[in-house]
Each structure stands twice: as structure tokens, then as C-alpha cells.
Design a protein around this motif. Sequence first.
Motif, PDB file in Angstrom:
ATOM      1  N   HIS A 194     -94.158 -21.356  59.138  1.00 17.36           N
ATOM      2  CA  HIS A 194     -94.771 -20.765  57.940  1.00 17.36           C
ATOM      3  C   HIS A 194     -94.040 -21.254  56.707  1.00 17.36           C
ATOM      4  CE1 HIS A 194     -95.309 -18.183  61.462  1.00 17.36           C
ATOM      5  NE2 HIS A 194     -96.508 -17.925  60.985  1.00 17.36           N
ATOM      6  N   GLU A 250     -99.670 -21.854  57.309  1.00 15.75           N
ATOM      7  CA  GLU A 250     -99.394 -22.453  58.619  1.00 15.75           C
ATOM      8  C   GLU A 250    -100.657 -23.162  59.082  1.00 15.75           C
ATOM      9  OE1 GLU A 250     -98.838 -19.654  61.846  1.00 15.75           O
ATOM     10  OE2 GLU A 250    -100.045 -18.149  60.816  1.00 15.75           O
ATOM     11  N   HIS A 286    -103.633 -14.934  65.405  1.00 15.34           N
ATOM     12  CA  HIS A 286    -102.479 -14.140  65.840  1.00 15.34           C
ATOM     13  C   HIS A 286    -101.969 -13.318  64.676  1.00 15.34           C
ATOM     14  CE1 HIS A 286    -100.698 -17.986  64.365  1.00 15.34           C
ATOM     15  NE2 HIS A 286     -99.919 -17.119  63.721  1.00 15.34           N
ATOM     16  N   HIS A 313     -98.334 -11.005  63.069  1.00 13.70           N
ATOM     17  CA  HIS A 313     -96.932 -11.345  62.837  1.00 13.70           C
ATOM     18  C   HIS A 313     -95.969 -10.171  62.807  1.00 13.70           C
ATOM     19  CE1 HIS A 313     -99.300 -14.713  61.211  1.00 13.70           C
ATOM     20  NE2 HIS A 313     -98.317 -15.454  61.652  1.00 13.70           N
ATOM     21  N   GLU A 357     -94.765 -14.340  66.340  1.00 16.67           N
ATOM     22  CA  GLU A 357     -96.219 -14.207  66.399  1.00 16.67           C
ATOM     23  C   GLU A 357     -96.628 -13.499  67.677  1.00 16.67           C
ATOM     24  OE1 GLU A 357     -97.379 -18.319  66.104  1.00 16.67           O
ATOM     25  OE2 GLU A 357     -97.122 -18.275  63.925  1.00 16.67           O
TER      26      GLU A 357
HETATM   27 MN   LIG Z   1     -98.322 -17.459  62.236  1.00 17.06          MN
END
Ligand SMILES: [Mn+2]
Lengths: 138, 138
Positions: free
Chosen positions: A30, A78, A85, A87, A98
Amino acid sequence: MENQDIKKAGLKITLPRVKILTLLEKHGGHLSAEDVYKILLEEGEEIGLATVYRVLTQFEAAGLVVRQNFEGGQSVFEIDSGDHHDHLVCLKCGKVEEFLDTTIEKRQEAIARKLGFTIKDHALVIYGYCDKPECNQD
Amino acid sequence: MENQDIKKAGLKITLPRVKILTLLEKHGGHLSAEDVYKILLEEGEEIGLATVYRVLTQFEAAGLVVRQNFEGGQSVFEIDSGDHHDHLVCLKCGKVEEFLDTTIEKRQEAIARKLGFTIKDHALVIYGYCDKPECNQD
DNA sequence: GATGATAATGAGAAATCTTCTCATTATCAT
DNA sequence: ATGATAATGAGAAGATTTCTCATTATCATC
Ligand SMILES: [Mn+2]
Ligand SMILES: [Mn+2]
Ligand SMILES: [Zn+2]
Ligand SMILES: [Zn+2]
């Protein structure tokens, strides 16, 4: 190859775009717009911060990257692997983990249905302290 | 009475603080610092925007209000009723619905445990379109 | 491969949201 | 009522992101 992704998005293949997409793929994690900008500068690239912001927004619209708005500070980006997903973020060291939980995903659908909402997107971020010694405890 | 809450937080009872807390209680919903500022101005109060931001941050630290960082734009604040809940936000009209799902809450705990995180807080926001005719579809 | 219409870039200005600074004013324990 | 101290309000400043616009690069066409 990144070039095909960029082309498919209806964007011209330019050096800044290729560099930004390659960096995100290579890094894997990220990165904020400023992270991307600084890393490319360090790598000797000539690039403007406005271009980084512009290109990341275009990549987001094209589905090439995902923007995450973690609390405080900058958005991070990202690569959009296609697998949604959520976080966990460590409040001490910034580490990001994740996860994907199908139970949670299904419950969200049910909740939206019950309240008459059509889900377009969602963001679930768990903030806490990771298991590193220097991050443990408040 | 608001005054006791303010006092318990270790803050002096001042007109701005009382007005802000009263407004949030009376309104009941989610207000940005600027919303609060404008409403109080309209009500004829003399107040500064910096004070509103300052006081809301103090109230948050004291557990009197909760800050929500919905995507895009300003943070919003609501009275901390003590009952945690999450949100659905309509991307067209801005309508906010609240929900609490114990299944989701429990799954979050399990996920954090598995990944070695100690949860401090979390934010789950579902973005979509509400069931009002003018908000339905794309 | 050269040409040219068009899109993209980079620098700085500007917009937006929030916090900081500091002189003035209000609170509250005494 | 007094005074030490905290709080306020105005504007400056910080932080992040977007906009403007003159210059440059891309790429379809020749
Ligand atoms: Mn991610
Ligand atoms: Mn709420
Ligand atoms: Zn950590
Ligand atoms: Zn709506």
C-alpha cells in the motif's frame, strides 16, 4: 505486461504511467501518492506529484488499482488483484494485514438488503496493535 | 444535562461547549464541524470555526462524541451513545443508516486474534444507493 | 520514418479540510 | 470580587489533493 493494462484502460502508454504501475506491482503493498512520487524521484525518474495523483486516480477509475482511505493522513493505493479484501492497520507501526471473511461479506449483503440499500462498495478497517514487541499494549 | 458530561471530561463549562453538545444531542445525527459551525451561526451564536474543531476533538477524546470518516469530504460527528454501530451511506443523497451485527463483530475479533492484533477500534462503512426513487440504480 | 492532431505532463497556484498561534476574554477556585 | 489559568476567535499556516496552462510526448496516418 503493464502496457496492455494501460492500453485497455483507454490511456496512452506514457513513461509516468508505466513507472507508476510497475512500482505498485513490484512493491506489492500500500503506497500513498507521495510515497510513489518520492520513490520514483529516488530512482532518478523525472515526474511531477500532480501527475502521480492524476495517474493514480485514472488507474483507480480503470480498475487497475484500489484506493484505501485509512484514517488520518493520505490515501494509499494498491494493485487491484481482483480479489476484494479488507484490512487491519497497526496504530503504532503502520503495518497492514489483509483478510477476507465470507461470513462478514454475506452479512453485509443481508444488512443492505434489509435496509433497502444496493451495495456499491464497502470499507472495513480494523485498527489496533500488531504483535511486534514494540507495538504491543497501548 | 450536558454540563455534567463536560465537567466529567475535565473541561470547563463554556458557552461554545454547551452549545455544541446540545446541538449534537438535539440533532441526533451526523454533523460535520462546518455543519455545527453554520447552524450555530444561524442560531445567532457567536462562535469560531476553530473552536468547533477544537471542541469536537476534545469531546471525541473524552468519549462524548464519535468521529466518522466517511469517504470524500469532511469527518462527521455524532453523540457517543455508548452503543457501537456501523454505517451505510447513500452515495447519491448522503443518507446514513446505522446497524450493529454481532456476527460481524465476533468475526472481527476472531480475525484479529488469528493475525495477532489487539483491536482498538474499527470502521465498517457500506456505500451504496438507498431505496429512494431518485437514488435507485447506478 | 516524418507529420500533426490530440492527449499527457510538470510546475505552481489553488481548493479543501483541519490545526496552530496568539492576543483577548471567560471560567472558577479561593 | 480577585486572579491564575483555561478557552476563545480570527487569521495564518499545514496537509492533502486538484486545477490551470504552457510545453512536451504519443501514436494514427501518411
Ligand atoms: Mn490491501
Ligand atoms: Mn452513527
Ligand atoms: Zn505494529
Ligand atoms: Zn439516497
